[in-house]
Design a protein around this motif. Structure first.
Motif, PDB file in Angstrom:
ATOM      1  N   ALA A  14       6.580 -50.026   3.829  1.00 16.99           N
ATOM      2  CA  ALA A  14       5.481 -49.289   3.377  1.00 16.99           C
ATOM      3  C   ALA A  14       4.751 -48.594   4.910  1.00 16.99           C
ATOM      4  O   ALA A  14       4.504 -47.593   5.034  1.00 16.99           O
ATOM      5  CB  ALA A  14       4.292 -50.064   2.707  1.00 16.99           C
ATOM      6  N   GLU A  15       4.781 -49.680   5.702  1.00 16.55           N
ATOM      7  CA  GLU A  15       4.539 -49.339   7.244  1.00 16.55           C
ATOM      8  C   GLU A  15       5.368 -48.144   7.819  1.00 16.55           C
ATOM      9  O   GLU A  15       4.917 -47.521   8.669  1.00 16.55           O
ATOM     10  CB  GLU A  15       4.252 -50.405   8.023  1.00 16.55           C
ATOM     11  N   LYS A  16       6.726 -48.283   7.634  1.00 11.24           N
ATOM     12  CA  LYS A  16       7.578 -47.500   8.304  1.00 11.24           C
ATOM     13  C   LYS A  16       7.266 -45.999   7.668  1.00 11.24           C
ATOM     14  O   LYS A  16       7.377 -44.991   8.455  1.00 11.24           O
ATOM     15  CB  LYS A  16       8.992 -47.979   7.744  1.00 11.24           C
ATOM     16  N   PHE A  17       7.122 -45.919   6.385  1.00  8.95           N
ATOM     17  CA  PHE A  17       6.688 -44.782   5.841  1.00  8.95           C
ATOM     18  C   PHE A  17       5.290 -44.059   6.093  1.00  8.95           C
ATOM     19  O   PHE A  17       5.221 -42.926   6.417  1.00  8.95           O
ATOM     20  CB  PHE A  17       6.713 -44.831   4.232  1.00  8.95           C
ATOM     21  N   PHE A  18       4.378 -44.932   6.513  1.00  9.17           N
ATOM     22  CA  PHE A  18       3.288 -44.467   7.173  1.00  9.17           C
ATOM     23  C   PHE A  18       3.537 -43.671   8.354  1.00  9.17           C
ATOM     24  O   PHE A  18       3.030 -42.863   8.643  1.00  9.17           O
ATOM     25  CB  PHE A  18       2.248 -45.876   7.052  1.00  9.17           C
ATOM     26  N   VAL A  19       4.221 -44.434   9.365  1.00 12.66           N
ATOM     27  CA  VAL A  19       4.682 -44.023  10.384  1.00 12.66           C
ATOM     28  C   VAL A  19       5.172 -42.488  10.356  1.00 12.66           C
ATOM     29  O   VAL A  19       4.995 -41.447  10.903  1.00 12.66           O
ATOM     30  CB  VAL A  19       5.375 -44.949  11.344  1.00 12.66           C
ATOM     31  N   HIS A  20       6.398 -42.550   9.255  1.00 14.82           N
ATOM     32  CA  HIS A  20       7.083 -41.367   9.110  1.00 14.82           C
ATOM     33  C   HIS A  20       5.980 -40.247   8.815  1.00 14.82           C
ATOM     34  O   HIS A  20       6.122 -39.129   9.200  1.00 14.82           O
ATOM     35  CB  HIS A  20       7.947 -41.353   8.040  1.00 14.82           C
ATOM     36  N   LEU A  21       5.150 -40.464   7.611  1.00 15.27           N
ATOM     37  CA  LEU A  21       4.321 -39.322   7.273  1.00 15.27           C
ATOM     38  C   LEU A  21       3.219 -38.964   8.415  1.00 15.27           C
ATOM     39  O   LEU A  21       3.143 -37.747   8.362  1.00 15.27           O
ATOM     40  CB  LEU A  21       3.565 -39.719   5.884  1.00 15.27           C
ATOM     41  N   GLN A  28       3.049 -30.588  11.066  1.00 14.42           N
ATOM     42  CA  GLN A  28       2.607 -29.344  10.202  1.00 14.42           C
ATOM     43  C   GLN A  28       0.998 -29.170  10.911  1.00 14.42           C
ATOM     44  O   GLN A  28       0.381 -28.288  10.180  1.00 14.42           O
ATOM     45  CB  GLN A  28       2.517 -29.973   8.701  1.00 14.42           C
ATOM     46  N   GLY A  29       0.815 -29.577  11.895  1.00 17.04           N
ATOM     47  CA  GLY A  29      -0.605 -29.350  12.507  1.00 17.04           C
ATOM     48  C   GLY A  29      -1.690 -29.748  11.822  1.00 17.04           C
ATOM     49  O   GLY A  29      -3.032 -29.654  12.225  1.00 17.04           O
ATOM     50  N   VAL A  30      -1.336 -31.266  11.170  1.00 17.17           N
ATOM     51  CA  VAL A  30      -2.942 -31.894  10.476  1.00 17.17           C
ATOM     52  C   VAL A  30      -3.370 -32.773  11.683  1.00 17.17           C
ATOM     53  O   VAL A  30      -2.705 -33.249  12.257  1.00 17.17           O
ATOM     54  CB  VAL A  30      -2.357 -32.686   9.273  1.00 17.17           C
ATOM     55  N   GLU A  31      -4.860 -32.871  11.800  1.00 15.98           N
ATOM     56  CA  GLU A  31      -5.270 -33.532  12.706  1.00 15.98           C
ATOM     57  C   GLU A  31      -5.608 -34.791  12.117  1.00 15.98           C
ATOM     58  O   GLU A  31      -6.334 -34.696  10.793  1.00 15.98           O
ATOM     59  CB  GLU A  31      -6.674 -32.908  13.312  1.00 15.98           C
ATOM     60  N   GLN A  32      -5.418 -36.021  12.559  1.00 20.36           N
ATOM     61  CA  GLN A  32      -5.512 -37.294  11.901  1.00 20.36           C
ATOM     62  C   GLN A  32      -6.079 -38.152  12.677  1.00 20.36           C
ATOM     63  O   GLN A  32      -6.038 -38.496  13.929  1.00 20.36           O
ATOM     64  CB  GLN A  32      -3.903 -37.725  11.401  1.00 20.36           C
ATOM     65  N   THR A  33      -6.902 -39.228  11.863  1.00 17.59           N
ATOM     66  CA  THR A  33      -7.627 -40.202  12.326  1.00 17.59           C
ATOM     67  C   THR A  33      -7.047 -41.552  11.328  1.00 17.59           C
ATOM     68  O   THR A  33      -6.818 -41.427  10.464  1.00 17.59           O
ATOM     69  CB  THR A  33      -8.881 -40.340  12.356  1.00 17.59           C
ATOM     70  N   ALA A  34      -6.377 -42.610  12.026  1.00 17.95           N
ATOM     71  CA  ALA A  34      -5.940 -43.963  11.496  1.00 17.95           C
ATOM     72  C   ALA A  34      -6.593 -44.873  11.743  1.00 17.95           C
ATOM     73  O   ALA A  34      -6.758 -45.454  12.972  1.00 17.95           O
ATOM     74  CB  ALA A  34      -4.683 -43.944  11.731  1.00 17.95           C
ATOM     75  N   VAL A  35      -7.252 -45.564  10.746  1.00 18.11           N
ATOM     76  CA  VAL A  35      -7.930 -46.976  10.710  1.00 18.11           C
ATOM     77  C   VAL A  35      -7.042 -48.047  10.456  1.00 18.11           C
ATOM     78  O   VAL A  35      -6.585 -48.050   9.268  1.00 18.11           O
ATOM     79  CB  VAL A  35      -9.478 -46.871   9.984  1.00 18.11           C
ATOM     80  N   ILE A  36      -6.562 -48.984  11.493  1.00 19.47           N
ATOM     81  CA  ILE A  36      -5.736 -49.869  11.069  1.00 19.47           C
ATOM     82  C   ILE A  36      -6.119 -51.143  11.829  1.00 19.47           C
ATOM     83  O   ILE A  36      -6.999 -51.500  12.258  1.00 19.47           O
ATOM     84  CB  ILE A  36      -4.226 -49.515  11.984  1.00 19.47           C
ATOM     85  N   ARG A  37      -5.416 -52.206  11.391  1.00 16.87           N
ATOM     86  CA  ARG A  37      -5.730 -53.547  11.890  1.00 16.87           C
ATOM     87  C   ARG A  37      -5.274 -53.613  13.405  1.00 16.87           C
ATOM     88  O   ARG A  37      -4.470 -52.840  13.855  1.00 16.87           O
ATOM     89  CB  ARG A  37      -4.676 -54.580  11.249  1.00 16.87           C
ATOM     90  N   ARG A  38      -5.767 -54.681  13.896  1.00 16.86           N
ATOM     91  CA  ARG A  38      -5.543 -54.695  15.609  1.00 16.86           C
ATOM     92  C   ARG A  38      -3.908 -55.180  15.663  1.00 16.86           C
ATOM     93  O   ARG A  38      -3.569 -55.966  14.774  1.00 16.86           O
ATOM     94  CB  ARG A  38      -6.400 -55.681  16.124  1.00 16.86           C
ATOM     95  N   SER A  39      -3.380 -54.764  16.699  1.00 13.37           N
ATOM     96  CA  SER A  39      -2.102 -55.364  17.374  1.00 13.37           C
ATOM     97  C   SER A  39      -0.919 -55.087  16.555  1.00 13.37           C
ATOM     98  O   SER A  39      -0.264 -56.016  16.439  1.00 13.37           O
ATOM     99  CB  SER A  39      -2.408 -56.914  17.724  1.00 13.37           C
ATOM    100  N   ARG A  40      -1.041 -53.772  15.589  1.00 10.17           N
ATOM    101  CA  ARG A  40      -0.067 -53.648  14.878  1.00 10.17           C
ATOM    102  C   ARG A  40       1.277 -53.135  15.924  1.00 10.17           C
ATOM    103  O   ARG A  40       1.185 -52.259  16.771  1.00 10.17           O
ATOM    104  CB  ARG A  40      -0.057 -52.679  13.832  1.00 10.17           C
ATOM    105  N   ALA A  41       2.473 -53.818  15.466  1.00  8.75           N
ATOM    106  CA  ALA A  41       3.700 -53.374  16.279  1.00  8.75           C
ATOM    107  C   ALA A  41       4.056 -52.064  16.358  1.00  8.75           C
ATOM    108  O   ALA A  41       4.598 -51.300  17.393  1.00  8.75           O
ATOM    109  CB  ALA A  41       4.880 -54.291  15.813  1.00  8.75           C
ATOM    110  N   TRP A  42       3.638 -51.430  15.209  1.00  7.88           N
ATOM    111  CA  TRP A  42       3.926 -49.976  15.064  1.00  7.88           C
ATOM    112  C   TRP A  42       3.057 -48.813  15.617  1.00  7.88           C
ATOM    113  O   TRP A  42       3.106 -47.821  15.423  1.00  7.88           O
ATOM    114  CB  TRP A  42       4.172 -49.657  13.716  1.00  7.88           C
TER     115      TRP A  42
END
Length: 340
Positions: A14-21, A28-42
């Motif tokens: 699931a995390e791999k797909f998140f990175v891909h998306l 495609q020009g979408v401005e994104q903000t990602a709230v994630i856990r600390r110290s994720r390898a990806w």
């Protein structure tokens, strides 16, 4: 267009797909903000494409208690077109939001709908998950948008770097080491195939149990635990057969990754693969938990180059037709435009 992602997963498909998306939407020009856990390898893989906010996301912590308020205030100030939660628990942190769409992405079957009280649209990555949420009472919006993976062919890793003879048949699998991934069944299957090497990429709670099983089946000399790899594609490209032995798999993104490298696939009859794998056309099936059937399917491919080639080409064609980056990114962007 602006999108906020709430993602509190750890490591896996699931995390791999998140990175891909995230990368595909950025293209495609979408401005994104990602709230994630600390110290994720990806994290480094999404840094070029999204602003990152880290959270401990621990129950009963001050950070956990204030996070929904911080997300709501930031959204009210910046007014993204959509707030999208990933994995079910993140749905509980989605604020009520009046300026855009609230979306929860489902890659698995929820047991209840309490996670999604503030969600207006569920995105399910298979039709069966969409049917499931309707059966348990969901009455708001549902969309089916499947996964995709990188489709460019990469050079295979030299087998000597994995302590494997060049002429040895290699079976590969990958994923988080949890019981439902069925890696124990695959070890039992490959143990029945003399001279065949097994590569397992990933890690997790079941590692010690899997290592014990490898020793019990006298497989130490031909099993390689590869650990988590930032890029698994060269390892997949070097294998002769890719196997997904899961007992439960809503989609099976690793199959798409194998098809991208034109590798023949053997899969269990789990939910997701049963939707898009066609026996003898783009893969072979084995019953869940049946090591003899897995061994038989692997042996068929290894002994029949024509079959291996046909399955590889059939899988790649399915990937390009049904799971392309362009189609998936366009479907999400279209969804995000549907303001409430």
């Amino acid at each position: 267009m602006k999108v906020f992602h709430l993602h509190f997963g750890k490591d896996g498909g699931a995390e791999k797909f998140f990175v891909h998306l995230v990368r595909a939407l950025a293209h495609q020009g979408v401005e994104q903000t990602a709230v994630i856990r600390r110290s994720r390898a990806w994290r480094p893989q999404i840094e070029p494409y999204a602003r990152i906010i880290e959270s401990n996301f621990r129950n009963l912590s001050l950070d956990r208690l204030t996070l929904p308020i911080r997300i709501r205030n930031l959204a009210e100030r910046e007014r993204p077109d959509a707030i999208m939660s990933w994995v079910m628990r993140a749905g509980r942190l989605t604020p009520r939001y009046r300026h855009g769409l609230t979306v929860s992405r489902l890659g698995d079957y929820p047991s209840h709908l309490d996670y999604f009280k503030t969600t207006e649209m569920l995105v399910c990555n298979t039709p069966d998950i969409a049917d499931h949420v309707r059966r348990i009472g969901w009455t708001r919006g549902v969309e089916v948008i499947s996964n995709f993976t990188q489709t460019d062919l990469v050079p295979p890793v030299p087998r000597k770097t994995v302590d494997t003879p060049d002429n040895a048949p290699v079976v590969m699998t990958m994923g988080r080491f949890v019981k439902r991934k069925g890696f124990d069944t695959l070890i039992e299957a490959v143990a029945k195939l003399p001279g065949v090497f097994l590569w397992i990429a990933g890690d997790g709670a079941e590692r010690a149990a899997l290592e014990t099983l490898v020793r019990e089946r006298d497989m130490e000399g031909r099993t390689r635990f590869l650990g988590w790899q930032a890029d698994t594609r060269p390892f997949v490209a070097a294998a002769d057969v890719f196997v997904m032995p899961s007992t439960h798999e809503p989609l099976g993104n690793v199959i798409l990754e194998a098809w991208a490298q034109k590798r023949p696939v053997v899969t269990s009859r789990a939910e997701g693969p049963s939707w898009f794998v066609k026996e003898g056309e783009n893969g072979l099936f084995a019953d869940i938990g049946n090591a003899d059937q897995f061994a038989g399917a692997i042996s068929r491919i290894l002994s029949d180059p024509v079959l291996a080639g046909d399955l590889s080409e059939g899988g790649h064609a399915t990937l390009m037709r049904q799971f392309s980056e362009e189609a998936t990114a366009a479907a999400y962007i279209d969804l995000f435009r549907r303001r409430p």
